[in-house]
Design an enzyme around this catalytic site. Structure first.
Site, PDB file in Angstrom:
ATOM      1  N   ALA A  75     -44.874  23.758 108.676  1.00  0.00           N
ATOM      2  CA  ALA A  75     -44.998  23.727 107.206  1.00  0.00           C
ATOM      3  C   ALA A  75     -44.854  22.295 106.719  1.00  0.00           C
ATOM      4  CB  ALA A  75     -43.904  24.581 106.554  1.00  0.00           C
ATOM      5  N   TYR A 141     -42.838  23.470  96.893  1.00  0.00           N
ATOM      6  CA  TYR A 141     -42.352  23.640  98.265  1.00  0.00           C
ATOM      7  C   TYR A 141     -41.513  24.917  98.380  1.00  0.00           C
ATOM      8  CZ  TYR A 141     -39.179  23.143 102.200  1.00  0.00           C
ATOM      9  OH  TYR A 141     -38.420  23.403 103.312  1.00  0.00           O
ATOM     10  N   HIS A 187     -35.084  11.520 103.453  1.00  0.00           N
ATOM     11  CA  HIS A 187     -33.781  12.172 103.633  1.00  0.00           C
ATOM     12  C   HIS A 187     -32.641  11.165 103.703  1.00  0.00           C
ATOM     13  CE1 HIS A 187     -36.563  15.392 104.973  1.00  0.00           C
ATOM     14  NE2 HIS A 187     -35.758  16.077 104.180  1.00  0.00           N
ATOM     15  N   ARG A 219     -24.219  18.133  99.015  1.00  0.00           N
ATOM     16  CA  ARG A 219     -25.082  18.972  99.845  1.00  0.00           C
ATOM     17  C   ARG A 219     -24.294  19.498 101.036  1.00  0.00           C
ATOM     18  NH1 ARG A 219     -27.530  18.554  96.032  1.00  0.00           N
ATOM     19  NH2 ARG A 219     -29.667  17.891  95.630  1.00  0.00           N
ATOM     20  N   ARG A 276     -33.023  11.333  90.967  1.00  0.00           N
ATOM     21  CA  ARG A 276     -34.329  11.739  91.499  1.00  0.00           C
ATOM     22  C   ARG A 276     -34.675  13.086  90.851  1.00  0.00           C
ATOM     23  NH1 ARG A 276     -34.822  12.317  97.996  1.00  0.00           N
ATOM     24  NH2 ARG A 276     -33.733  14.263  97.564  1.00  0.00           N
TER      25      ARG A 276
HETATM   26  N1  UFG Z   1     -30.420  10.643  98.427  1.00  0.00           N
HETATM   27  C1  UFG Z   1     -30.096   9.382  98.028  1.00  0.00           C
HETATM   28  N2  UFG Z   1     -30.760   8.347  98.595  1.00  0.00           N
HETATM   29  C2  UFG Z   1     -31.738   8.511  99.545  1.00  0.00           C
HETATM   30  C3  UFG Z   1     -32.051   9.816  99.936  1.00  0.00           C
HETATM   31  C4  UFG Z   1     -31.376  10.872  99.362  1.00  0.00           C
HETATM   32  O1  UFG Z   1     -29.236   9.188  97.164  1.00  0.00           O
HETATM   33  O2  UFG Z   1     -32.298   7.519 100.009  1.00  0.00           O
HETATM   34  C5  UFG Z   1     -29.678  11.778  97.859  1.00  0.00           C
HETATM   35  C6  UFG Z   1     -30.566  12.771  97.136  1.00  0.00           C
HETATM   36  O3  UFG Z   1     -30.782  12.376  95.814  1.00  0.00           O
HETATM   37  C7  UFG Z   1     -29.755  14.050  97.290  1.00  0.00           C
HETATM   38  C8  UFG Z   1     -29.041  13.883  98.631  1.00  0.00           C
HETATM   39  O4  UFG Z   1     -29.075  12.492  98.909  1.00  0.00           O
HETATM   40  O5  UFG Z   1     -28.794  14.113  96.286  1.00  0.00           O
HETATM   41  C9  UFG Z   1     -29.724  14.620  99.763  1.00  0.00           C
HETATM   42  O6  UFG Z   1     -31.101  14.293  99.735  1.00  0.00           O
HETATM   43  P1  UFG Z   1     -32.125  14.672 100.908  1.00  0.00           P
HETATM   44  O7  UFG Z   1     -33.468  14.155 100.507  1.00  0.00           O
HETATM   45  O8  UFG Z   1     -31.567  14.247 102.222  1.00  0.00           O
HETATM   46  O9  UFG Z   1     -32.102  16.256 100.909  1.00  0.00           O
HETATM   47  P2  UFG Z   1     -32.424  17.268  99.716  1.00  0.00           P
HETATM   48  O10 UFG Z   1     -31.121  17.932  99.411  1.00  0.00           O
HETATM   49  O11 UFG Z   1     -33.159  16.678  98.593  1.00  0.00           O
HETATM   50  O12 UFG Z   1     -33.489  18.210 100.435  1.00  0.00           O
HETATM   51  C10 UFG Z   1     -33.110  19.188 101.303  1.00  0.00           C
HETATM   52  C11 UFG Z   1     -34.211  19.494 102.301  1.00  0.00           C
HETATM   53  C12 UFG Z   1     -35.381  20.122 101.621  1.00  0.00           C
HETATM   54  C13 UFG Z   1     -34.919  21.257 100.781  1.00  0.00           C
HETATM   55  C14 UFG Z   1     -33.880  20.802  99.805  1.00  0.00           C
HETATM   56  C15 UFG Z   1     -33.369  21.892  98.914  1.00  0.00           C
HETATM   57  O13 UFG Z   1     -34.628  18.331 102.945  1.00  0.00           O
HETATM   58  O14 UFG Z   1     -36.302  20.593 102.585  1.00  0.00           O
HETATM   59  O15 UFG Z   1     -32.793  20.304 100.532  1.00  0.00           O
HETATM   60  O16 UFG Z   1     -32.932  21.331  97.710  1.00  0.00           O
HETATM   61  F1  UFG Z   1     -35.941  21.794 100.094  1.00  0.00           F
END
Ligand code: UFG
Length: 327
Positions: A75, A141, A187, A219, A276
């Site tokens: 996916a 997504y 990520h 998270r 974001r």
């Molecule tokens: N973050 C930063 N700086 C970065 C990257 C991330 O501050 O460079 C923060 C994001 O804003 C968020 C946290 O770190 O608060 C985690 O971000 P990620 O991108 O690592 O993960 P997400 O929680 O956004 O995404 C994950 C999965 C997705 C899923 C999502 C559900 O990767 O597949 O959770 O909300 F859909």
């Protein structure tokens, strides 16, 4: 068991394929390599390069093998991209998923373990999030994953499928051979390690004014090896339905950065940036159901252990899989 692993060249799929092979299962990896890496395919697996969006490709994968189960990882999985190009997510995740279900039906394979996500819940009314909370995705997504979950429920009812949807929280960590390599990388943990490797100057922190103790998002970080184990348990069980996979407690962005400083010994400068779009302040799982019914316990998801494993892999593979020769 004979297992078909779609997306077995991707991050979570490759680690799960490795665990299946270690446990003595016979594995066929099906992947179009659009996001996955040939070098991540375990040499013990049979590999088919094919695209779920082409019905003939996936039909051919079933020829000559009688699979006991399908583990469906293939996916697109970038929230931001899905907001820009929703059509990609409906075509690949939903259309491709339907082709897979139809190929399974044609070949009498009814057991499927599906990679779903906490993004299907959207902004939850409460945390920890259990499986009874309403699913109200806030991006294409999450919607595309929910649509496949819904299709699976109908295939269960009308075509005797036996589906399990595993809703992952934040996958992270690595095994010695397999790690996280996305392009672009969005990520948190790989981006922190890019700073340690000197590939970027500072970590952008997306917002420090959330309603959380330190203002940054919280998270539930779950080690990819623990996620892989959950697939083996689900596959071996008779359960159908959905399971959340997380640890049950969360870390803020700043807490993850602090742990990474301890593990790597690097100062890891940060730069506060605007929020974001679409980031919920706090996503934490209740994984009680997986613990009770599947007997699943995360073993490697302590945040320091996660960072140690991720750091070991990124240090050994500073450019990800680029230049790694498939064995
Ligand atoms: N973050 C930063 N700086 C970065 C990257 C991330 O501050 O460079 C923060 C994001 O804003 C968020 C946290 O770190 O608060 C985690 O971000 P990620 O991108 O690592 O993960 P997400 O929680 O956004 O995404 C994950 C999965 C997705 C899923 C999502 C559900 O990767 O597949 O959770 O909300 F859909």
């Amino acid at each position: 068991m004979k297992v078909l692993v779609t997306g077995g060249a991707g991050y979570i799929g490759s680690v799960t394929a490795e665990r299946l092979l270690d446990a003595g299962h016979e594995v066929t990896v099906f992947d179009n390599l659009s996001r996955g890496h040939r070098a991540a395919v375990d040499p013990r697996a049979r590999f088919i390069r094919g695209d779920l969006c082409r019905r003939a490709d996936i039909e051919a994968a079933f020829d000559g093998v009688s699979f006991d189960a399908v583990l469906h990882f293939a996916a697109f999985a970038l929230v931001g991209e899905s907001m820009q190009k929703p059509e990609l997510y409906f075509e690949n995740n939903v259309g491709g998923g339907l082709n897979l279900l139809e190929a399974m039906r044609a070949h009498g394979v009814r057991r499927i373990i599906f990679s779903s996500t906490c993004a299907t819940y959207g902004k939850p009314d409460r945390v920890p999030i259990d499986e009874t909370l309403p699913q109200r995705p806030e991006n294409p997504y999450g919607e595309s994953k929910l649509m496949l979950e819904t299709m699976l429920r109908w295939y269960e009812r009308l075509h005797s499928f036996r589906p399990v949807s595993l809703r992952y929280f934040n996958a992270c960590g690595a095994t010695p051979r397999l790690g996280e390599d996305h392009d672009p990388e969005t990520h948190l943990i790989p981006n922190i390690l890019r700073v340690v490797l000197g590939q970027s100057e500072a970590l952008p922190v997306f917002g420090n004014d959330y309603e959380t103790p330190d203002g940054t998002c919280i998270r539930d970080y779950i080690h990819v090896a623990d996620l892989a184990n959950a697939h083996l348990l689900a596959m071996a069980s008779d359960y159908v339905g959905a399971f959340n996979l997380g640890v049950g407690n969360g870390y803020s962005v700043l807490e993850v950065v602090k742990a990474a400083r301890t593990v790597t010994g690097h100062p890891i400068p940060i730069r506060i940036e605007p929020r974001r779009p679409g980031d919920p302040p706090r996503l934490v799982a209740s994984a009680e159901r997986a613990r009770t019914l599947l007997g699943w316990t995360p073993h490697r998801s302590d945040i320091h252990a996660v960072l140690e494993d991720a750091w070991a892999w990124h240090r050994a593979h500073p450019n990800g899989y680029a230049g790694v020769v498939p064995s």
